[in-house]
Design a protein around this motif. Structure first.
Motif, PDB file in Angstrom:
ATOM      1  N   PRO A 109      11.897  -2.900   1.780  1.00 39.54           N
ATOM      2  CA  PRO A 109      10.672  -2.204   2.192  1.00 39.54           C
ATOM      3  C   PRO A 109      10.827  -0.695   2.179  1.00 39.54           C
ATOM      4  CG  PRO A 109      11.807  -3.120   4.106  1.00 39.54           C
ATOM      5  CD  PRO A 109      12.528  -3.633   2.900  1.00 39.54           C
ATOM      6  N   ASP A 110      12.062  -0.207   1.969  1.00 39.56           N
ATOM      7  CA  ASP A 110      12.273   1.245   1.872  1.00 39.56           C
ATOM      8  C   ASP A 110      11.843   1.799   0.526  1.00 39.56           C
ATOM      9  OD1 ASP A 110      13.296   1.527   4.449  1.00 39.56           O
ATOM     10  OD2 ASP A 110      15.324   1.021   3.797  1.00 39.56           O
ATOM     11  N   ARG A 163      11.842   5.850   0.853  1.00 36.68           N
ATOM     12  CA  ARG A 163      12.183   6.455   2.135  1.00 36.68           C
ATOM     13  C   ARG A 163      13.447   7.307   1.972  1.00 36.68           C
ATOM     14  NH1 ARG A 163      10.257   4.574   6.941  1.00 36.68           N
ATOM     15  NH2 ARG A 163       9.905   2.483   6.054  1.00 36.68           N
ATOM     16  N   GLU A 164      13.370   8.554   2.415  1.00 34.63           N
ATOM     17  CA  GLU A 164      14.447   9.506   2.195  1.00 34.63           C
ATOM     18  C   GLU A 164      15.751   9.113   2.890  1.00 34.63           C
ATOM     19  OE1 GLU A 164      14.318  13.005   0.441  1.00 34.63           O
ATOM     20  OE2 GLU A 164      13.340  11.329  -0.545  1.00 34.63           O
ATOM     21  N   THR A 165      15.667   8.358   3.972  1.00 34.79           N
ATOM     22  CA  THR A 165      16.866   7.980   4.714  1.00 34.79           C
ATOM     23  C   THR A 165      17.487   6.671   4.221  1.00 34.79           C
ATOM     24  OG1 THR A 165      15.497   6.850   6.358  1.00 34.79           O
ATOM     25  CG2 THR A 165      16.093   9.151   6.815  1.00 34.79           C
ATOM     26  N   SER A 166      16.892   6.049   3.213  1.00 36.46           N
ATOM     27  CA  SER A 166      17.328   4.701   2.811  1.00 36.46           C
ATOM     28  C   SER A 166      18.655   4.717   2.066  1.00 36.46           C
ATOM     29  CB  SER A 166      16.254   4.042   1.942  1.00 36.46           C
ATOM     30  OG  SER A 166      16.044   4.767   0.744  1.00 36.46           O
ATOM     31  N   PRO A 225       0.834  -1.203   0.000  1.00 39.42           N
ATOM     32  CA  PRO A 225       0.000   0.000   0.000  1.00 39.42           C
ATOM     33  C   PRO A 225       0.864   1.247   0.000  1.00 39.42           C
ATOM     34  CG  PRO A 225       0.065  -0.966   2.191  1.00 39.42           C
ATOM     35  CD  PRO A 225       0.773  -1.932   1.283  1.00 39.42           C
ATOM     36  N   LEU A 226       0.309   2.345  -0.459  1.00 44.87           N
ATOM     37  CA  LEU A 226       1.044   3.601  -0.532  1.00 44.87           C
ATOM     38  C   LEU A 226       1.397   4.085   0.876  1.00 44.87           C
ATOM     39  CD1 LEU A 226       1.898   5.682  -2.762  1.00 44.87           C
ATOM     40  CD2 LEU A 226      -0.087   7.017  -2.028  1.00 44.87           C
ATOM     41  N   PRO A 227       2.687   4.288   1.169  1.00 46.99           N
ATOM     42  CA  PRO A 227       3.070   4.771   2.508  1.00 46.99           C
ATOM     43  C   PRO A 227       2.533   6.175   2.770  1.00 46.99           C
ATOM     44  CG  PRO A 227       4.962   3.858   1.338  1.00 46.99           C
ATOM     45  CD  PRO A 227       3.864   4.003   0.338  1.00 46.99           C
ATOM     46  N   THR A 228       2.307   6.461   4.030  1.00 44.87           N
ATOM     47  CA  THR A 228       1.881   7.792   4.451  1.00 44.87           C
ATOM     48  C   THR A 228       2.817   8.285   5.549  1.00 44.87           C
ATOM     49  OG1 THR A 228       0.348   6.854   6.076  1.00 44.87           O
ATOM     50  CG2 THR A 228      -0.535   7.348   3.885  1.00 44.87           C
ATOM     51  N   GLY A 229       2.731   9.563   5.844  1.00 48.87           N
ATOM     52  CA  GLY A 229       3.564  10.116   6.889  1.00 48.87           C
ATOM     53  C   GLY A 229       4.816  10.760   6.333  1.00 48.87           C
ATOM     54  N   PRO A 230       5.611  11.382   7.210  1.00 50.33           N
ATOM     55  CA  PRO A 230       6.820  12.095   6.755  1.00 50.33           C
ATOM     56  C   PRO A 230       7.931  11.117   6.373  1.00 50.33           C
ATOM     57  CG  PRO A 230       6.681  12.101   9.162  1.00 50.33           C
ATOM     58  CD  PRO A 230       5.399  11.493   8.673  1.00 50.33           C
ATOM     59  N   GLY A 231       8.904  11.653   5.638  1.00 50.29           N
ATOM     60  CA  GLY A 231      10.098  10.882   5.326  1.00 50.29           C
ATOM     61  C   GLY A 231      10.029  10.084   4.045  1.00 50.29           C
ATOM     62  N   TRP A 232       8.992  10.296   3.236  1.00 49.57           N
ATOM     63  CA  TRP A 232       8.843   9.581   1.972  1.00 49.57           C
ATOM     64  C   TRP A 232       8.788  10.585   0.819  1.00 49.57           C
ATOM     65  CZ3 TRP A 232       8.861   4.283   1.610  1.00 49.57           C
ATOM     66  CH2 TRP A 232       8.664   3.567   2.797  1.00 49.57           C
TER      67      TRP A 232
END
Length: 310
Positions: free
Chosen positions: A179-180, A167-170, A7-14
């Motif tokens: 999963p990132d 994920r921006e930190t990946s 599913p489409l991730p939600t929240g900050p950092g993406w």
């Protein structure tokens, strides 16, 4: 590095990018005085001669490694089917320029001999955007977007394949499904390993159907057969060239196949991956009304897995 369906991730950092319907290719340059370009798939197949219009990449840096997808537009939308013939063989420069591809670059993995694999995505993207890709013909940086839901809606409206969330930190892990990176697609598409083929009724040399499999816990699980999309002579030639040297004496599938599927079958080593469109899966774990889209030289058999329908 491979994306995981979900599913489409939600929240900050993406951050979010278009999922391009193309051919995954790594582009590298080496050599200080006269840099040499090499384009290769994840399996290591050299496809430099397939895309002569991308030679301008040598002007970026004497030592750089890029990751991206080669796409070909059809009606303004990337089309894997339109790209299929370019994926299979050498093309002259003049012919390539009559309908050029675009290399959509989304990552930089090495620059001036320094590996960037352990750097976070945000840093790698900043490095990529400082490179002068805008000055290279037929090469673009794949745009990033902050709103995944809006991008998903736009790609659906335009008939595009979907969205990849990152994920921006990946860091970058070559060859691994992470999963990132999460992919969300609009249509049913499945990579399958070819385990054999059946000839057309009227010809012993023409391929009438491919016998498909998806790796499972006990080996290669039969996913059905596909005949639609195989009629063209170019497709036939590509499949003969790929499957002919892989002929085998026995079926590579983990379980015995129904007689209606094995009648007249020619078996092969399960080393060729193809892409099919389909209408879902049956209760017997068979693809429903699959249609052949093309050979996937950018996908390893070991990386194939059953994709979710939603």
């Amino acid at each position: 590095m491979l994306a995981t369906p979900g599913p489409l991730p939600t929240g900050p950092g993406w951050s979010f990018e278009v999922k391009w319907d193309g051919m995954r290719v790594l582009a590298s340059t080496t050599g200080d005085d006269e840099p040499v370009l090499r384009l290769h798939t994840r399996s290591g197949r050299d496809v430099t001669a397939n895309f002569p219009e991308l030679t301008g990449i040598t002007g970026l840096a004497p030592d750089v490694l890029l990751d991206g997808e080669i796409v070909l537009l059809d009606g303004g939308v990337p089309s894997f089917a339109a790209l299929a013939h370019r994926m299979q063989g050498v093309v002259g420069t003049a012919a390539a320029l009559r309908r050029p591809v675009v290399y959509m670059v989304f990552d930089v993995l090495r620059l001036y001999g320094v590996s960037l694999l352990d750097r976070p995505l945000s840093e790698r993207r900043a490095t990529l955007e400082r490179l002068d890709l805008g000055g290279v013909d037929h090469v673009e940086v794949s745009p990033r977007y902050p709103d995944g839901a809006a991008l998903l809606a736009v790609t659906a409206e335009r008939g595009m394949e979907g969205v990849v969330a990152k994920r921006e930190t990946s860091s970058y892990r070559p060859g691994r499904r992470s999963p990132d990176w999460v992919k969300v697609t609009h249509r049913h598409s499945q990579s399958c390993v070819v385990g054999g083929w059946r000839p057309e009724r009227s010809s012993t040399t023409r391929i009438g159907a491919l016998l498909l499999g998806v790796p499972g816990p006990d080996g290669l699980e039969f996913a059905g057969r596909v005949g639609s999309g195989l009629a063209g002579e170019a497709v036939q030639q590509v499949l003969r060239d790929r499957l002919g040297p892989l002929a085998a004496e026995s079926a590579p599938f983990a379980a015995a196949l129904p007689r209606e599927d094995t009648a007249g079958a020619r078996w092969c080593v399960p080393a060729v991956v193809v892409e099919v469109a389909h209408l879902g899966w049956t209760a017997a774990a068979r693809l429903r009304q699959p249609v052949f889209r093309g050979v996937r030289d950018d996908v390893e058999p070991a990386d194939v897995r059953r994709e979710p329908e939603g």
